[in-house]
Scaffold this motif. Structure first.
Motif, PDB file in Angstrom:
ATOM      1  N   LYS A  16      20.924  13.279 -13.150  1.00 45.44           N
ATOM      2  CA  LYS A  16      20.703  14.315 -14.163  1.00 45.44           C
ATOM      3  C   LYS A  16      19.518  13.960 -15.066  1.00 45.44           C
ATOM      4  CE  LYS A  16      25.552  15.781 -14.357  1.00 45.44           C
ATOM      5  NZ  LYS A  16      26.786  15.836 -15.192  1.00 45.44           N
ATOM      6  N   ALA A  17      19.383  12.686 -15.420  1.00 48.52           N
ATOM      7  CA  ALA A  17      18.262  12.250 -16.263  1.00 48.52           C
ATOM      8  C   ALA A  17      16.936  12.431 -15.533  1.00 48.52           C
ATOM      9  CB  ALA A  17      18.446  10.799 -16.670  1.00 48.52           C
ATOM     10  N   SER A  18      16.954  12.204 -14.216  1.00 43.53           N
ATOM     11  CA  SER A  18      15.748  12.416 -13.415  1.00 43.53           C
ATOM     12  C   SER A  18      15.323  13.882 -13.483  1.00 43.53           C
ATOM     13  CB  SER A  18      16.015  12.007 -11.961  1.00 43.53           C
ATOM     14  OG  SER A  18      14.931  12.331 -11.127  1.00 43.53           O
ATOM     15  N   LYS A  19      16.290  14.774 -13.350  1.00 36.60           N
ATOM     16  CA  LYS A  19      15.977  16.202 -13.418  1.00 36.60           C
ATOM     17  C   LYS A  19      15.427  16.583 -14.788  1.00 36.60           C
ATOM     18  CE  LYS A  19      18.070  20.801 -13.087  1.00 36.60           C
ATOM     19  NZ  LYS A  19      19.323  21.579 -12.834  1.00 36.60           N
ATOM     20  N   ILE A  20      16.077  16.116 -15.856  1.00 36.88           N
ATOM     21  CA  ILE A  20      15.667  16.485 -17.211  1.00 36.88           C
ATOM     22  C   ILE A  20      14.281  15.933 -17.538  1.00 36.88           C
ATOM     23  CG2 ILE A  20      16.208  16.217 -19.667  1.00 36.88           C
ATOM     24  CD1 ILE A  20      19.181  16.057 -18.820  1.00 36.88           C
ATOM     25  N   SER A  21      14.028  14.704 -17.103  1.00 35.22           N
ATOM     26  CA  SER A  21      12.741  14.077 -17.413  1.00 35.22           C
ATOM     27  C   SER A  21      11.595  14.624 -16.573  1.00 35.22           C
ATOM     28  CB  SER A  21      12.835  12.562 -17.196  1.00 35.22           C
ATOM     29  OG  SER A  21      12.956  12.255 -15.808  1.00 35.22           O
ATOM     30  N   GLY A  22      11.940  15.195 -15.420  1.00 32.50           N
ATOM     31  CA  GLY A  22      10.907  15.696 -14.521  1.00 32.50           C
ATOM     32  C   GLY A  22      10.293  14.622 -13.649  1.00 32.50           C
ATOM     33  N   LEU A  23      10.847  13.404 -13.688  1.00 33.63           N
ATOM     34  CA  LEU A  23      10.331  12.297 -12.875  1.00 33.63           C
ATOM     35  C   LEU A  23      11.231  12.066 -11.658  1.00 33.63           C
ATOM     36  CD1 LEU A  23       8.715  11.832 -15.514  1.00 33.63           C
ATOM     37  CD2 LEU A  23       8.890   9.392 -15.052  1.00 33.63           C
ATOM     38  N   PRO A  24      10.640  11.789 -10.514  1.00 36.57           N
ATOM     39  CA  PRO A  24      11.419  11.552  -9.295  1.00 36.57           C
ATOM     40  C   PRO A  24      12.217  10.263  -9.368  1.00 36.57           C
ATOM     41  CG  PRO A  24       9.098  11.140  -8.886  1.00 36.57           C
ATOM     42  CD  PRO A  24       9.193  11.739 -10.268  1.00 36.57           C
ATOM     43  N   LEU A  25      13.165  10.138  -8.431  1.00 40.14           N
ATOM     44  CA  LEU A  25      14.131   9.043  -8.451  1.00 40.14           C
ATOM     45  C   LEU A  25      14.132   8.281  -7.133  1.00 40.14           C
ATOM     46  CD1 LEU A  25      16.667   7.540  -9.568  1.00 40.14           C
ATOM     47  CD2 LEU A  25      18.030   9.475  -8.713  1.00 40.14           C
ATOM     48  N   ALA A  26      13.995   6.951  -7.217  1.00 39.13           N
ATOM     49  CA  ALA A  26      14.160   6.073  -6.066  1.00 39.13           C
ATOM     50  C   ALA A  26      15.507   5.386  -6.187  1.00 39.13           C
ATOM     51  CB  ALA A  26      13.041   5.042  -5.996  1.00 39.13           C
ATOM     52  N   SER A  60       0.802  -1.223   0.000  1.00 43.56           N
ATOM     53  CA  SER A  60       0.000   0.000   0.000  1.00 43.56           C
ATOM     54  C   SER A  60       0.837   1.277   0.000  1.00 43.56           C
ATOM     55  CB  SER A  60      -0.941   0.008   1.216  1.00 43.56           C
ATOM     56  OG  SER A  60      -0.194  -0.052   2.426  1.00 43.56           O
ATOM     57  N   GLU A  61       2.140   1.187   0.375  1.00 45.83           N
ATOM     58  CA  GLU A  61       2.958   2.402   0.403  1.00 45.83           C
ATOM     59  C   GLU A  61       3.042   3.047  -0.977  1.00 45.83           C
ATOM     60  OE1 GLU A  61       5.143  -0.357   3.361  1.00 45.83           O
ATOM     61  OE2 GLU A  61       4.004  -0.557   1.508  1.00 45.83           O
ATOM     62  N   LYS A  62       2.797   4.330  -0.999  1.00 48.35           N
ATOM     63  CA  LYS A  62       2.932   5.072  -2.243  1.00 48.35           C
ATOM     64  C   LYS A  62       4.118   6.017  -2.121  1.00 48.35           C
ATOM     65  CE  LYS A  62      -1.753   5.051  -4.140  1.00 48.35           C
ATOM     66  NZ  LYS A  62      -2.881   5.877  -4.629  1.00 48.35           N
ATOM     67  N   TYR A  63       4.931   6.045  -3.149  1.00 47.51           N
ATOM     68  CA  TYR A  63       6.087   6.917  -3.160  1.00 47.51           C
ATOM     69  C   TYR A  63       5.823   8.088  -4.100  1.00 47.51           C
ATOM     70  CZ  TYR A  63       8.017   2.663  -1.162  1.00 47.51           C
ATOM     71  OH  TYR A  63       8.228   1.551  -0.381  1.00 47.51           O
ATOM     72  N   PHE A  64       6.303   9.260  -3.726  1.00 42.49           N
ATOM     73  CA  PHE A  64       6.164  10.464  -4.549  1.00 42.49           C
ATOM     74  C   PHE A  64       4.693  10.770  -4.863  1.00 42.49           C
ATOM     75  CE2 PHE A  64      10.138   8.215  -5.831  1.00 42.49           C
ATOM     76  CZ  PHE A  64      11.038   9.068  -5.212  1.00 42.49           C
ATOM     77  N   ASP A  65       3.826  10.537  -3.884  1.00 43.79           N
ATOM     78  CA  ASP A  65       2.392  10.816  -4.022  1.00 43.79           C
ATOM     79  C   ASP A  65       1.763  10.112  -5.213  1.00 43.79           C
ATOM     80  OD1 ASP A  65       2.352  12.561  -1.793  1.00 43.79           O
ATOM     81  OD2 ASP A  65       3.130  14.199  -3.036  1.00 43.79           O
ATOM     82  N   GLY A  66       2.304   8.933  -5.536  1.00 41.15           N
ATOM     83  CA  GLY A  66       1.714   8.147  -6.615  1.00 41.15           C
ATOM     84  C   GLY A  66       2.185   8.529  -8.005  1.00 41.15           C
ATOM     85  N   ARG A  67       3.100   9.492  -8.112  1.00 43.73           N
ATOM     86  CA  ARG A  67       3.609   9.879  -9.433  1.00 43.73           C
ATOM     87  C   ARG A  67       4.523   8.781  -9.992  1.00 43.73           C
ATOM     88  NH1 ARG A  67       7.037  14.900  -8.717  1.00 43.73           N
ATOM     89  NH2 ARG A  67       7.262  14.111  -6.571  1.00 43.73           N
ATOM     90  N   PRO A  68       4.617   8.645 -11.318  1.00 47.74           N
ATOM     91  CA  PRO A  68       5.591   7.708 -11.900  1.00 47.74           C
ATOM     92  C   PRO A  68       6.999   8.093 -11.463  1.00 47.74           C
ATOM     93  CG  PRO A  68       4.059   8.500 -13.575  1.00 47.74           C
ATOM     94  CD  PRO A  68       3.843   9.350 -12.349  1.00 47.74           C
ATOM     95  N   ILE A  75      21.573  19.630  -5.642  1.00 39.90           N
ATOM     96  CA  ILE A  75      21.740  20.623  -6.706  1.00 39.90           C
ATOM     97  C   ILE A  75      20.758  20.366  -7.843  1.00 39.90           C
ATOM     98  CG2 ILE A  75      23.324  21.395  -8.535  1.00 39.90           C
ATOM     99  CD1 ILE A  75      25.615  20.988  -6.551  1.00 39.90           C
ATOM    100  N   HIS A  76      20.467  19.086  -8.092  1.00 39.19           N
ATOM    101  CA  HIS A  76      19.651  18.730  -9.252  1.00 39.19           C
ATOM    102  C   HIS A  76      18.199  18.400  -8.924  1.00 39.19           C
ATOM    103  CE1 HIS A  76      23.774  18.103 -10.761  1.00 39.19           C
ATOM    104  NE2 HIS A  76      23.273  18.353 -11.942  1.00 39.19           N
ATOM    105  N   LEU A  77      17.952  17.869  -7.739  1.00 39.44           N
ATOM    106  CA  LEU A  77      16.598  17.419  -7.413  1.00 39.44           C
ATOM    107  C   LEU A  77      16.103  18.041  -6.112  1.00 39.44           C
ATOM    108  CD1 LEU A  77      17.003  13.577  -8.138  1.00 39.44           C
ATOM    109  CD2 LEU A  77      16.144  15.341  -9.706  1.00 39.44           C
ATOM    110  N   LYS A  78      14.826  18.357  -6.095  1.00 42.56           N
ATOM    111  CA  LYS A  78      14.215  18.829  -4.861  1.00 42.56           C
ATOM    112  C   LYS A  78      14.093  17.669  -3.878  1.00 42.56           C
ATOM    113  CE  LYS A  78      11.532  22.509  -7.064  1.00 42.56           C
ATOM    114  NZ  LYS A  78      10.164  23.052  -7.316  1.00 42.56           N
ATOM    115  N   LYS A  79      14.006  18.000  -2.613  1.00 42.57           N
ATOM    116  CA  LYS A  79      13.965  16.992  -1.566  1.00 42.57           C
ATOM    117  C   LYS A  79      12.840  15.995  -1.765  1.00 42.57           C
ATOM    118  CE  LYS A  79      14.027  16.512   3.465  1.00 42.57           C
ATOM    119  NZ  LYS A  79      13.995  17.233   4.771  1.00 42.57           N
ATOM    120  N   GLU A  80      11.701  16.461  -2.248  1.00 39.26           N
ATOM    121  CA  GLU A  80      10.548  15.579  -2.432  1.00 39.26           C
ATOM    122  C   GLU A  80      10.637  14.723  -3.692  1.00 39.26           C
ATOM    123  OE1 GLU A  80       9.285  19.736  -3.980  1.00 39.26           O
ATOM    124  OE2 GLU A  80      10.495  18.888  -2.342  1.00 39.26           O
TER     125      GLU A  80
END
Length: 362
Positions: free
Chosen positions: A208-218, A180-188, A235-240
Protein backbone atom coordinates in the motif's frame (compact mmCIF):
# COMPACT_ATOMS: atom_id res chain seq x y z
CA UNK A 1 37.09 -27.62 27.81
CA UNK A 2 34.74 -30.04 26.06
CA UNK A 3 31.98 -28.50 23.96
CA UNK A 4 29.02 -30.28 22.38
CA UNK A 5 27.14 -28.41 19.64
CA UNK A 6 23.73 -29.68 18.58
CA UNK A 7 23.09 -28.87 14.90
CA UNK A 8 19.37 -29.67 14.97
CA UNK A 9 18.51 -26.33 13.29
CA UNK A 10 20.14 -27.47 10.04
CA UNK A 11 17.56 -30.28 9.90
CA UNK A 12 14.63 -27.95 10.62
CA UNK A 13 15.11 -25.22 8.01
CA UNK A 14 16.82 -24.61 4.69
CA UNK A 15 17.81 -21.05 5.61
CA UNK A 16 16.90 -18.39 8.16
CA UNK A 17 18.30 -16.18 10.87
CA UNK A 18 18.82 -18.96 13.43
CA UNK A 19 20.73 -21.05 10.90
CA UNK A 20 22.89 -18.05 10.06
CA UNK A 21 23.60 -17.42 13.75
CA UNK A 22 24.56 -21.06 14.36
CA UNK A 23 26.74 -21.13 11.25
CA UNK A 24 28.58 -18.03 12.49
CA UNK A 25 29.31 -19.70 15.85
CA UNK A 26 30.46 -23.03 14.43
CA UNK A 27 32.81 -21.68 11.78
CA UNK A 28 34.68 -19.66 14.42
CA UNK A 29 34.96 -22.54 16.89
CA UNK A 30 37.31 -24.33 14.48
CA UNK A 31 40.08 -21.82 15.27
CA UNK A 32 39.99 -22.33 19.05
CA UNK A 33 42.29 -25.05 20.35
CA UNK A 34 41.01 -24.59 23.91
CA UNK A 35 37.86 -26.51 22.94
CA UNK A 36 37.50 -30.18 22.18
CA UNK A 37 34.32 -29.93 20.13
CA UNK A 38 31.79 -32.68 19.43
CA UNK A 39 28.74 -32.50 17.19
CA UNK A 40 25.26 -33.83 16.87
CA UNK A 41 24.93 -33.55 13.11
CA UNK A 42 23.30 -35.46 10.27
CA UNK A 43 25.94 -36.91 7.94
CA UNK A 44 23.52 -36.82 5.01
CA UNK A 45 24.10 -33.84 2.76
CA UNK A 46 21.96 -31.04 4.14
CA UNK A 47 19.80 -28.71 2.06
CA UNK A 48 20.46 -25.89 4.54
CA UNK A 49 22.37 -23.12 2.73
CA UNK A 50 24.50 -22.31 5.77
CA UNK A 51 25.30 -25.94 6.55
CA UNK A 52 26.63 -26.30 3.01
CA UNK A 53 29.24 -23.64 3.74
CA UNK A 54 30.68 -25.54 6.70
CA UNK A 55 33.44 -28.13 6.64
CA UNK A 56 32.83 -30.25 9.73
CA UNK A 57 35.19 -33.10 8.94
CA UNK A 58 37.51 -32.25 11.85
CA UNK A 59 34.76 -32.52 14.45
CA UNK A 60 33.93 -35.76 16.23
CA UNK A 61 30.30 -36.77 15.97
CA UNK A 62 28.37 -38.14 18.92
CA UNK A 63 25.28 -38.85 16.87
CA UNK A 64 22.96 -37.63 14.17
CA UNK A 65 20.45 -34.82 14.52
CA UNK A 66 17.07 -36.54 14.87
CA UNK A 67 15.30 -34.58 12.14
CA UNK A 68 11.72 -33.31 12.12
CA UNK A 69 10.12 -36.20 14.00
CA UNK A 70 12.76 -36.45 16.70
CA UNK A 71 13.27 -32.73 17.20
CA UNK A 72 11.46 -32.91 20.55
CA UNK A 73 13.76 -35.61 21.95
CA UNK A 74 16.74 -34.90 24.17
CA UNK A 75 19.93 -37.00 24.05
CA UNK A 76 21.22 -38.88 27.10
CA UNK A 77 24.85 -38.42 25.98
CA UNK A 78 26.15 -41.43 27.92
CA UNK A 79 29.10 -41.76 25.52
CA UNK A 80 30.63 -38.53 26.88
CA UNK A 81 30.10 -38.97 30.60
CA UNK A 82 32.19 -36.05 31.85
CA UNK A 83 31.93 -32.31 32.35
CA UNK A 84 31.09 -30.55 29.08
CA UNK A 85 29.16 -27.60 27.68
CA UNK A 86 26.09 -28.65 25.67
CA UNK A 87 24.75 -25.85 23.43
CA UNK A 88 21.77 -26.67 21.23
CA UNK A 89 20.86 -24.66 18.17
CA UNK A 90 17.15 -25.11 18.88
CA UNK A 91 15.72 -25.89 22.31
CA UNK A 92 17.15 -29.28 23.17
CA UNK A 93 19.22 -30.23 26.21
CA UNK A 94 21.48 -33.03 27.35
CA UNK A 95 20.06 -35.37 29.97
CA UNK A 96 23.54 -36.20 31.23
CA UNK A 97 23.78 -34.58 34.72
CA UNK A 98 27.48 -33.82 34.15
CA UNK A 99 26.74 -31.54 31.21
CA UNK A 100 26.21 -27.78 31.40
CA UNK A 101 23.24 -26.87 29.21
CA UNK A 102 23.08 -23.57 27.33
CA UNK A 103 20.16 -22.33 25.23
CA UNK A 104 19.91 -19.38 22.85
CA UNK A 105 16.52 -17.66 22.74
CA UNK A 106 15.76 -15.76 19.53
CA UNK A 107 12.15 -14.61 19.82
CA UNK A 108 8.65 -15.30 21.11
CA UNK A 109 6.65 -15.12 17.90
CA UNK A 110 4.80 -18.36 18.70
CA UNK A 111 3.77 -17.12 22.14
CA UNK A 112 2.58 -13.78 20.73
CA UNK A 113 0.90 -14.84 17.50
CA UNK A 114 0.10 -18.57 17.43
CA UNK A 115 -2.48 -20.73 19.17
CA UNK A 116 -3.60 -24.35 19.41
CA UNK A 117 -1.33 -27.35 18.95
CA UNK A 118 1.45 -25.33 17.26
CA UNK A 119 1.72 -23.04 20.25
CA UNK A 120 1.54 -25.89 22.76
CA UNK A 121 4.20 -28.02 21.06
CA UNK A 122 6.64 -25.15 20.59
CA UNK A 123 6.17 -23.51 23.99
CA UNK A 124 6.32 -26.82 25.84
CA UNK A 125 9.61 -27.69 24.17
CA UNK A 126 11.02 -24.22 24.78
CA UNK A 127 10.01 -24.15 28.43
CA UNK A 128 11.52 -27.58 29.13
CA UNK A 129 14.81 -26.66 27.47
CA UNK A 130 15.09 -23.33 29.29
CA UNK A 131 14.23 -24.83 32.68
CA UNK A 132 16.97 -27.43 32.14
CA UNK A 133 19.45 -24.77 31.00
CA UNK A 134 22.26 -23.63 33.29
CA UNK A 135 22.75 -20.54 31.11
CA UNK A 136 20.54 -18.68 28.65
CA UNK A 137 21.60 -16.38 25.81
CA UNK A 138 19.01 -13.86 24.57
CA UNK A 139 19.63 -12.06 21.28
CA UNK A 140 18.09 -8.79 22.50
CA UNK A 141 16.87 -7.09 25.67
CA UNK A 142 13.35 -7.28 24.24
CA UNK A 143 13.65 -11.06 23.88
CA UNK A 144 14.86 -11.26 27.47
CA UNK A 145 11.85 -9.23 28.65
CA UNK A 146 9.52 -11.48 26.69
CA UNK A 147 11.14 -14.57 28.14
CA UNK A 148 10.70 -13.40 31.71
CA UNK A 149 7.13 -12.37 30.93
CA UNK A 150 6.14 -15.78 29.58
CA UNK A 151 8.45 -17.81 31.86
CA UNK A 152 8.98 -15.78 35.06
CA UNK A 153 10.35 -18.88 36.78
CA UNK A 154 13.57 -18.36 34.78
CA UNK A 155 14.46 -15.08 36.52
CA UNK A 156 17.13 -16.70 38.72
CA UNK A 157 18.92 -18.35 35.79
CA UNK A 158 22.24 -17.11 34.44
CA UNK A 159 21.05 -14.92 31.54
CA UNK A 160 23.09 -12.83 29.15
CA UNK A 161 22.10 -10.68 26.16
CA UNK A 162 24.34 -11.18 23.12
CA UNK A 163 23.10 -9.51 19.92
CA UNK A 164 23.64 -10.82 16.42
CA UNK A 165 26.21 -9.40 14.04
CA UNK A 166 26.06 -8.49 10.39
CA UNK A 167 28.13 -10.26 7.76
CA UNK A 168 30.90 -8.65 5.72
CA UNK A 169 29.08 -9.72 2.55
CA UNK A 170 26.85 -6.66 3.01
CA UNK A 171 28.71 -3.47 2.14
CA UNK A 172 28.45 -0.29 0.11
CA UNK A 173 29.38 -0.71 -3.55
CA UNK A 174 30.81 2.07 -5.64
CA UNK A 175 28.19 3.14 -8.18
CA UNK A 176 30.55 2.32 -11.03
CA UNK A 177 30.91 -1.24 -9.70
CA UNK A 178 27.21 -2.02 -9.30
CA UNK A 179 25.76 -4.76 -11.45
CA UNK A 180 24.55 -3.51 -14.79
CA UNK A 181 20.97 -4.79 -14.36
CA UNK A 182 18.53 -1.96 -14.01
CA UNK A 183 15.18 -2.48 -12.37
CA UNK A 184 12.07 -0.42 -13.15
CA UNK A 185 13.90 1.38 -15.98
CA UNK A 186 16.26 3.01 -13.50
CA UNK A 187 13.52 4.63 -11.40
CA UNK A 188 14.01 4.81 -7.60
CA UNK A 189 12.40 1.83 -5.91
CA UNK A 190 11.68 0.60 -2.39
CA UNK A 191 12.73 -2.79 -1.04
CA UNK A 192 11.02 -5.44 1.08
CA UNK A 193 13.13 -8.34 2.36
CA UNK A 194 12.11 -11.55 4.13
CA UNK A 195 9.05 -13.54 5.10
CA UNK A 196 5.60 -12.29 4.06
CA UNK A 197 3.30 -14.99 5.47
CA UNK A 198 3.23 -13.99 9.14
CA UNK A 199 0.62 -11.36 9.94
CA UNK A 200 3.02 -9.38 12.13
CA UNK A 201 5.38 -8.88 9.17
CA UNK A 202 2.80 -6.44 7.73
CA UNK A 203 3.79 -7.05 4.12
CA UNK A 204 0.49 -5.53 2.95
CA UNK A 205 1.53 -2.19 4.44
CA UNK A 206 4.54 -2.11 2.14
CA UNK A 207 2.41 -2.77 -0.95
CA UNK A 208 0.00 0.00 0.00
CA UNK A 209 2.87 2.40 0.79
CA UNK A 210 4.37 1.65 -2.62
CA UNK A 211 1.10 2.61 -4.29
CA UNK A 212 0.70 5.81 -2.25
CA UNK A 213 4.29 6.92 -2.78
CA UNK A 214 4.22 6.17 -6.49
CA UNK A 215 7.50 4.23 -6.25
CA UNK A 216 7.84 0.63 -7.46
CA UNK A 217 8.51 -2.27 -5.11
CA UNK A 218 11.17 -4.99 -5.16
CA UNK A 219 10.26 -8.02 -3.03
CA UNK A 220 13.16 -10.28 -2.04
CA UNK A 221 12.93 -13.63 -0.27
CA UNK A 222 10.20 -15.94 0.90
CA UNK A 223 8.44 -18.48 -1.29
CA UNK A 224 6.88 -17.69 -4.66
CA UNK A 225 4.01 -15.23 -4.52
CA UNK A 226 0.82 -17.06 -3.64
CA UNK A 227 -2.33 -16.58 -5.68
CA UNK A 228 -3.77 -14.52 -2.83
CA UNK A 229 -0.67 -12.31 -2.63
CA UNK A 230 -0.61 -11.89 -6.40
CA UNK A 231 -4.25 -10.81 -6.40
CA UNK A 232 -3.66 -8.31 -3.58
CA UNK A 233 -0.59 -6.82 -5.26
CA UNK A 234 -2.34 -6.57 -8.63
CA UNK A 235 -5.14 -4.56 -7.03
CA UNK A 236 -2.64 -1.95 -5.82
CA UNK A 237 0.29 -2.05 -8.23
CA UNK A 238 0.66 -2.29 -11.97
CA UNK A 239 2.62 -5.23 -13.30
CA UNK A 240 5.60 -3.05 -14.20
CA UNK A 241 5.76 -1.63 -10.66
CA UNK A 242 6.79 -4.72 -8.73
CA UNK A 243 9.18 -7.65 -8.99
CA UNK A 244 9.83 -10.66 -6.78
CA UNK A 245 12.90 -12.86 -6.40
CA UNK A 246 13.26 -15.77 -3.99
CA UNK A 247 16.37 -17.75 -3.12
CA UNK A 248 18.77 -14.96 -4.06
CA UNK A 249 22.45 -15.06 -3.12
CA UNK A 250 23.92 -12.63 -0.61
CA UNK A 251 25.71 -10.98 -3.50
CA UNK A 252 22.42 -10.29 -5.28
CA UNK A 253 20.74 -9.18 -2.06
CA UNK A 254 23.60 -6.77 -1.37
CA UNK A 255 23.18 -5.41 -4.90
CA UNK A 256 19.50 -4.74 -4.21
CA UNK A 257 20.30 -3.02 -0.91
CA UNK A 258 22.76 -0.77 -2.73
CA UNK A 259 20.32 0.13 -5.50
CA UNK A 260 17.16 0.63 -3.44
CA UNK A 261 16.03 4.00 -2.19
CA UNK A 262 15.28 2.38 1.17
CA UNK A 263 14.29 -0.80 2.96
CA UNK A 264 10.72 -0.82 4.23
CA UNK A 265 10.53 -3.18 7.21
CA UNK A 266 7.08 -2.73 8.80
CA UNK A 267 7.20 -5.77 11.11
CA UNK A 268 5.44 -5.22 14.43
CA UNK A 269 7.54 -7.88 16.17
CA UNK A 270 11.13 -9.06 15.81
CA UNK A 271 13.44 -11.00 18.08
CA UNK A 272 16.26 -9.06 16.47
CA UNK A 273 15.71 -7.86 12.87
CA UNK A 274 18.91 -8.64 10.96
CA UNK A 275 17.82 -7.24 7.54
CA UNK A 276 17.85 -3.78 9.11
CA UNK A 277 21.59 -4.05 9.73
CA UNK A 278 22.24 -5.69 6.37
CA UNK A 279 20.58 -2.75 4.64
CA UNK A 280 22.47 -0.15 6.66
CA UNK A 281 25.77 -1.93 5.96
CA UNK A 282 25.01 -1.53 2.26
CA UNK A 283 24.16 2.17 2.58
CA UNK A 284 20.40 1.65 2.39
CA UNK A 285 18.25 3.71 4.81
CA UNK A 286 15.56 1.83 6.74
CA UNK A 287 11.95 2.61 7.57
CA UNK A 288 10.55 0.44 10.35
CA UNK A 289 8.04 0.34 13.20
CA UNK A 290 9.18 1.47 16.64
CA UNK A 291 8.37 -1.79 18.42
CA UNK A 292 9.86 -4.93 20.01
CA UNK A 293 13.65 -5.18 19.48
CA UNK A 294 13.83 -2.78 16.54
CA UNK A 295 14.69 0.35 18.61
CA UNK A 296 17.61 -1.60 20.14
CA UNK A 297 18.95 -2.52 16.74
CA UNK A 298 18.34 0.73 14.87
CA UNK A 299 18.11 3.47 17.49
CA UNK A 300 18.18 6.94 15.92
CA UNK A 301 19.96 5.70 12.81
CA UNK A 302 16.72 4.74 11.06
CA UNK A 303 13.25 6.12 10.49
CA UNK A 304 11.03 4.53 13.16
CA UNK A 305 7.29 5.08 13.02
CA UNK A 306 4.88 4.95 15.95
CA UNK A 307 1.96 3.77 13.80
CA UNK A 308 1.54 0.93 11.33
CA UNK A 309 0.32 3.29 8.63
CA UNK A 310 0.98 2.98 4.87
CA UNK A 311 0.41 6.71 4.52
CA UNK A 312 3.12 7.56 7.07
CA UNK A 313 5.48 5.06 5.44
CA UNK A 314 4.82 6.64 2.03
CA UNK A 315 5.51 10.12 3.42
CA UNK A 316 8.91 9.00 4.72
CA UNK A 317 9.68 7.27 1.43
CA UNK A 318 9.08 10.53 -0.43
CA UNK A 319 11.34 12.46 1.96
CA UNK A 320 14.19 10.08 1.11
CA UNK A 321 14.05 11.30 -2.49
CA UNK A 322 15.77 14.44 -1.16
CA UNK A 323 19.47 13.62 -1.44
CA UNK A 324 20.63 15.44 1.70
CA UNK A 325 17.89 13.85 3.81
CA UNK A 326 18.72 10.36 2.57
CA UNK A 327 22.48 10.85 2.92
CA UNK A 328 21.99 11.73 6.57
CA UNK A 329 20.41 8.33 7.28
CA UNK A 330 23.01 6.53 5.20
CA UNK A 331 25.71 8.09 7.38
CA UNK A 332 23.86 7.26 10.62
CA UNK A 333 23.34 3.70 9.49
CA UNK A 334 27.01 3.32 8.62
CA UNK A 335 27.93 4.27 12.19
CA UNK A 336 25.21 2.14 13.77
CA UNK A 337 26.32 -1.16 12.23
CA UNK A 338 29.75 -0.82 13.80
CA UNK A 339 28.11 -1.93 17.07
CA UNK A 340 27.18 -5.32 15.62
CA UNK A 341 29.78 -7.82 14.46
CA UNK A 342 29.75 -11.62 14.42
CA UNK A 343 33.20 -11.58 15.98
CA UNK A 344 31.78 -9.77 19.00
CA UNK A 345 28.83 -12.20 19.12
CA UNK A 346 31.21 -15.15 19.10
CA UNK A 347 33.69 -13.74 21.64
CA UNK A 348 30.92 -12.91 24.10
CA UNK A 349 29.51 -16.41 23.63
CA UNK A 350 32.91 -17.90 24.49
CA UNK A 351 33.07 -15.70 27.59
CA UNK A 352 29.70 -17.10 28.66
CA UNK A 353 30.91 -20.66 28.09
CA UNK A 354 33.98 -20.03 30.24
CA UNK A 355 31.94 -18.28 32.94
CA UNK A 356 29.52 -21.18 33.32
CA UNK A 357 32.25 -23.81 33.07
CA UNK A 358 34.15 -22.21 35.95
CA UNK A 359 31.08 -21.49 38.09
CA UNK A 360 29.25 -24.80 37.84
CA UNK A 361 30.62 -27.90 39.54
CA UNK A 362 29.50 -31.05 37.73
Amino acid sequence: MKLILDNIIFSLQDAGGISNYWHQIIKRITNHAEFKTYLFDDSIKSTNVFRKELNLSNFERLGKSPGLVGRYTNPKMSQLNEKAIFHSSYYRYSKNPKHINISTVHDFTYEHFFSGIQLYAHTNQKRKALIQSDGIICVSENTKRDMLHFFPELSKKEITVIPHGVGKQFYEIEKSDLKSEKYFDGRPFILYVGDRKAVYKNFNLTVKASKISGLPLAIIGGNSLSEREQTFINIHLKKENFIHFSGVSNETLNDFYNKALCLVYPSSYEGFGLPLLEAQSAGCPVIAINSSSIPEVVGESGILLEEESPTLIAEEIKKLLITEYRDNFVKKGRENVKRFTWRNTFERTLEFYNQLHSQINK
